[in-house]
Design a protein around this motif. Structure first.
Motif, PDB file in Angstrom:
ATOM      1  N   HIS A 104       0.832  -1.200   0.000  1.00 38.02           N
ATOM      2  CA  HIS A 104       0.000   0.000   0.000  1.00 38.02           C
ATOM      3  C   HIS A 104       0.872   1.258   0.000  1.00 38.02           C
ATOM      4  O   HIS A 104       0.633   2.207  -0.766  1.00 38.02           O
ATOM      5  N   ASN A 108       0.805   4.154  -3.000  1.00 38.68           N
ATOM      6  CA  ASN A 108       0.325   5.528  -2.834  1.00 38.68           C
ATOM      7  C   ASN A 108       1.473   6.518  -2.625  1.00 38.68           C
ATOM      8  O   ASN A 108       1.257   7.646  -2.178  1.00 38.68           O
ATOM      9  N   PRO A 144     -14.916  -3.832   5.191  1.00 41.48           N
ATOM     10  CA  PRO A 144     -14.235  -2.618   5.640  1.00 41.48           C
ATOM     11  C   PRO A 144     -15.096  -1.743   6.557  1.00 41.48           C
ATOM     12  O   PRO A 144     -14.599  -1.209   7.562  1.00 41.48           O
ATOM     13  N   SER A 145     -16.389  -1.614   6.248  1.00 38.95           N
ATOM     14  CA  SER A 145     -17.221  -0.704   7.068  1.00 38.95           C
ATOM     15  C   SER A 145     -17.337  -1.219   8.508  1.00 38.95           C
ATOM     16  O   SER A 145     -17.380  -0.420   9.454  1.00 38.95           O
ATOM     17  N   TYR A 148     -13.979  -0.664  10.304  1.00 40.86           N
ATOM     18  CA  TYR A 148     -13.802   0.786  10.501  1.00 40.86           C
ATOM     19  C   TYR A 148     -14.533   1.238  11.769  1.00 40.86           C
ATOM     20  O   TYR A 148     -13.992   1.993  12.584  1.00 40.86           O
ATOM     21  N   PRO A 163      -8.496   6.829   7.703  1.00 45.40           N
ATOM     22  CA  PRO A 163      -9.748   6.989   6.956  1.00 45.40           C
ATOM     23  C   PRO A 163     -10.283   5.644   6.469  1.00 45.40           C
ATOM     24  O   PRO A 163      -9.527   4.668   6.342  1.00 45.40           O
ATOM     25  N   LEU A 164     -11.591   5.593   6.158  1.00 45.88           N
ATOM     26  CA  LEU A 164     -12.211   4.375   5.646  1.00 45.88           C
ATOM     27  C   LEU A 164     -11.500   3.908   4.365  1.00 45.88           C
ATOM     28  O   LEU A 164     -11.329   2.708   4.141  1.00 45.88           O
ATOM     29  N   SER A 165     -11.057   4.869   3.541  1.00 50.21           N
ATOM     30  CA  SER A 165     -10.416   4.491   2.272  1.00 50.21           C
ATOM     31  C   SER A 165      -9.165   3.635   2.508  1.00 50.21           C
ATOM     32  O   SER A 165      -8.852   2.733   1.729  1.00 50.21           O
ATOM     33  N   TYR A 166      -8.442   3.906   3.599  1.00 46.82           N
ATOM     34  CA  TYR A 166      -7.244   3.115   3.916  1.00 46.82           C
ATOM     35  C   TYR A 166      -7.639   1.685   4.285  1.00 46.82           C
ATOM     36  O   TYR A 166      -7.023   0.710   3.834  1.00 46.82           O
ATOM     37  N   GLU A 168     -10.341   0.174   3.314  1.00 47.36           N
ATOM     38  CA  GLU A 168     -10.820  -0.482   2.083  1.00 47.36           C
ATOM     39  C   GLU A 168      -9.652  -0.980   1.236  1.00 47.36           C
ATOM     40  O   GLU A 168      -9.683  -2.084   0.697  1.00 47.36           O
ATOM     41  N   GLU A 169      -8.620  -0.142   1.150  1.00 48.61           N
ATOM     42  CA  GLU A 169      -7.442  -0.536   0.363  1.00 48.61           C
ATOM     43  C   GLU A 169      -6.740  -1.740   1.005  1.00 48.61           C
ATOM     44  O   GLU A 169      -6.365  -2.696   0.318  1.00 48.61           O
ATOM     45  N   ARG A 172      -8.643  -4.851   0.152  1.00 46.39           N
ATOM     46  CA  ARG A 172      -8.367  -5.343  -1.214  1.00 46.39           C
ATOM     47  C   ARG A 172      -7.017  -6.052  -1.278  1.00 46.39           C
ATOM     48  O   ARG A 172      -6.858  -7.079  -1.937  1.00 46.39           O
TER      49      ARG A 172
END
Ligand code: DCP
Length: 218
Positions: A104, A108, A144-145, A148, A163-166, A168-169, A172
């Protein structure tokens, strides 16, 4: 090596942040003849008085390399730690550090390509030169949710900015490694458990793994 010189059956417990890895290991405390190695988060939070986890979250560009190289050292120590029991259960591994977290940070651009290359070379060197035993991976699969919400609820101070995006990544990346098998190596068969269940229901799900981990009829 165990007392009778037989290698322990070695299990890695993997899954997103907040998926319940520590709770899973605690479930196995009731059994005899099992060595539990919980993740050295406390070492990451206090290396000679420095909180590397906090430094990494506060200023990732500056500290991710330092943090992940210390994670590698502490994970290698756990891989190499002898167990005198027939079963050794470890929280995480060098593999999730490389294929989820470092991956990750490389994607990024938190890690400079040169920093990533050094971490990757260390990983490859260890893989080719140091025996890492692995017999089973227990993947605590989550949404993820849900994790989180758990992370927010447990309120580990360093993770407040996550953050939630982290999450989620990271989800994956765990799926790509353990389910989709995009990396050449997956060091052991994978047992997938539903770790979305809450504490009142999760014990039955954990029990599903007992016979494979203890390798006897339970
Ligand atoms: N971490 C990281 N890089 C790694 C391993 C972990 O940045 N190679 C970070 C993510 C978390 C903290 O360290 O902020 C601990 O993460 P884990 O998922 O390994 O442990 P948890 O305590 O969240 O596990 P669980 O809640 O499943 O018991």
């Amino acid at each position: 090596m165990s007392a009778n010189n037989v290698k322990p059956f070695t299990v890695f417990v993997e899954g997103n942040i907040g998926s319940g890895k520590t709770t899973f290991l605690e479930h196995f405390r009731q059994f005899e003849d099992i060595t539990l190695l919980t993740e050295p988060v406390e070492m990451w939070r206090d290396l000679k008085g420095c909180n590397l986890l906090e430094l990494m979250y506060k200023d990732p560009e500056k500290w991710a390399m330092t943090f992940q190289s210390y994670v590698s050292l502490t994970m290698l120590d756990m891989h190499r730690r002898p167990a005198s029991t027939p079963v050794k259960l470890m929280e995480r591994s060098l593999f999730s550090a490389r294929y989820c977290f470092v991956e990750h940070m490389m994607r990024n651009n938190t890690l400079h390509p040169a920093q990533f290359a050094v971490l990757d070379e260390w990983f490859r060197f260890i893989q080719h030169n140091i025996p890492i035993d692995a017999d089973l991976i227990v993947y605590l699969k989550t949404s993820p949710s849900i994790v989180y919400q758990r992370i927010k609820k447990r309120a580990r101070s360093e993770e407040q900015c996550v953050p939630l995006s982290y999450i989620e990544e990271l989800h994956r990346l765990h799926e790509d490694w353990l389910i989709n098998r995009i990396h050449a190596e997956c060091p052991a068969p994978v047992l997938v458990l539903d770790a979305d269940l809450d504490l009142s229901q999760i014990t039955d799900e954990y029990k599903r793994s007992e016979h494979q981990i203890l390798r006897k009829a339970v």
